[in-house]
Enzyme design. Structure first.
Site: not given
Length: 415
Positions: A200, A358, A369
């Protein structure tokens, strides 16, 4: 710098976050209640995989009734971006470091006084990658990379008269982006801490120079000529805290000339504390991007009466629109789940992503973005919504497997 993990764009701004002046909106006047008329559908029978993240939706085979438009020729200056140029300081940290500075995973905030020591501390204590970015610039860079036509994109923002400013300019122009910076010496070039923790990211932006963009720069003949040259415009929501007048000026130009104006919800705090600017900008928006957290926050703040993101997308698509000759498109990403697309308030679909393992995810900073940049790269070529989403998923997929919002030298995407 990067964007929200799921997608939006997005990135950093520095304006005081005061919830004092919250506008009392007349939501019922602005929202087209379309629930009972809206067609919700899945564009493919594929289901999402729990282990997935951003992916390339090239397997999407929706049987759309849309007629395929002729491809548009992309020339110099076709796509115009305006936003906050920032130099990202990207570092991997432990959860305790986020707590030290009262930061949250998967969040984007503006730096307060308590965060200021963090920037030098990062350089002193951690291996740091320096990446030219900012939400809008990231999207423009990716679009330029995928379009491949030199100087097809333009970026405008404010930097300092310093080394970091030179780096930002050089890095963008290396990719082919044409820059038209407002350069001043009152504040140094803006920076953003992009802290990576357990797949994260937490973004904390010190806008500095980026916060000083002056509309007078936009009004200059040489700058406004770049606005007039463009056919498509993208501005991340973070710029609302810097130069709302500039956003409205570009939005009006687009609406009056039948061009395409696009924005991003960008961060939950913007939906809460800058909702007046958001509501003032939204009528000009032809295409709106956001992620699931931002869309849910918008729905709560504006009392949309639902937390169903398909319905939220429908209501956003039906919000008052100045250029009524075409419907508003709303794109909501959901991380590893399907991307939601509303083409007007009555046509809402989901586009499945292709999973990324993952273990292949290196850095989610800038993925949102990149998703926008991929979408824009196909849009300016006259591609269909489905092809735009394919480009978006490809770009998001690619960036999460890189460090920061970076990419290989050659783009291999084919729609």
């Amino acid at each position: 710098m990067g964007a929200v993990i799921s997608s939006s764009e997005e990135e950093e701004e520095e304006e005081e976050i005061s919830s004092e002046e919250e506008i009392e909106e007349k939501k019922s006047d602005n929202i087209e209640e379309s629930d009972s008329y809206t067609s919700y559908s899945e564009s493919s029978s594929s289901s999402d995989d729990d282990g997935s993240f951003f992916g390339d939706s090239t397997g999407d085979e929706s049987s759309e009734s849309e007629t395929e438009s002729e491809l548009d020729e992309v020339v110099e200056g076709t796509l115009f971006g305006m936003g906050n140029p920032l130099l990202d300081l990207s570092a991997s940290v432990a959860e305790g470091y986020l707590k030290k500075y009262d930061l949250k995973a998967n969040d984007a905030i503006l730096a307060e006084e308590k965060h200021k020591p963090m920037y030098q501390e990062l350089v002193d204590l951690f291996p740091v990658d320096y990446i030219a970015g900012g939400a809008t610039l990231n999207a423009i860079k990716v679009a330029q990379w995928m379009i491949g036509v030199p100087r097809a994109t333009t970026f405008v923002g404010c930097i300092g008269q310093d080394k970091f400013g030179e780096i930002l300019k050089e890095k963008a122009e290396e990719i082919g982006v044409r820059t038209a910076y407002y350069i001043q010496n009152k504040e140094p070039t803006g920076t953003c801490a992009a802290l990576l923790c357990n797949y994260n990211r937490s973004l904390c932006a010190n806008l500095a120079a980026a916060n000083l963009y002056d509309k007078d720069h936009l009004d200059r003949k040489e700058t406004w000529s770049l606005v007039e040259q463009a056919k498509y415009y993208y501005i991340a929501g973070f710029f609302m805290t810097v130069s709302q007048d500039s956003i409205i000026a570009v939005g009006k130009h687009a609406a009056e000339n039948g061009k395409t104006f696009m924005m991003n919800l960008s961060a939950p705090f913007l939906c809460e504390f800058f909702k007046d600017n958001q509501v003032a900008s939204l009528p000009y928006v032809d295409i709106l991007f956001g992620n699931e957290t931002e869309a849910a926050t918008f729905a709560r703040v504006h009392d949309l009466g639902t937390d169903d993101l398909m319905k939220v997308a429908s209501k956003l698509a039906g919000w008052t629109k100045i250029n009524s000759t075409r419907p508003r498109i709303v794109v909501i990403t959901q991380g590893h789940e399907s991307t939601i697309v509303a083409n007007g308030p009555h046509d809402v679909k989901k586009f499945p992503i292709i999973p990324v393992k993952q273990e292949d995810i290196i850095d989610t900073n800038g993925a949102g973005d990149a998703f926008v940049g991929g979408y824009l790269s196909q849009l300016v070529q006259g591609k269909s919504i489905e092809e735009c989403i394919q480009g978006a998923h490809f770009a998001g997929n690619m960036v999460v497997q890189q460090h920061g919002c970076t990419f290989p030298e050659k783009c291999i995407f084919e729609s």
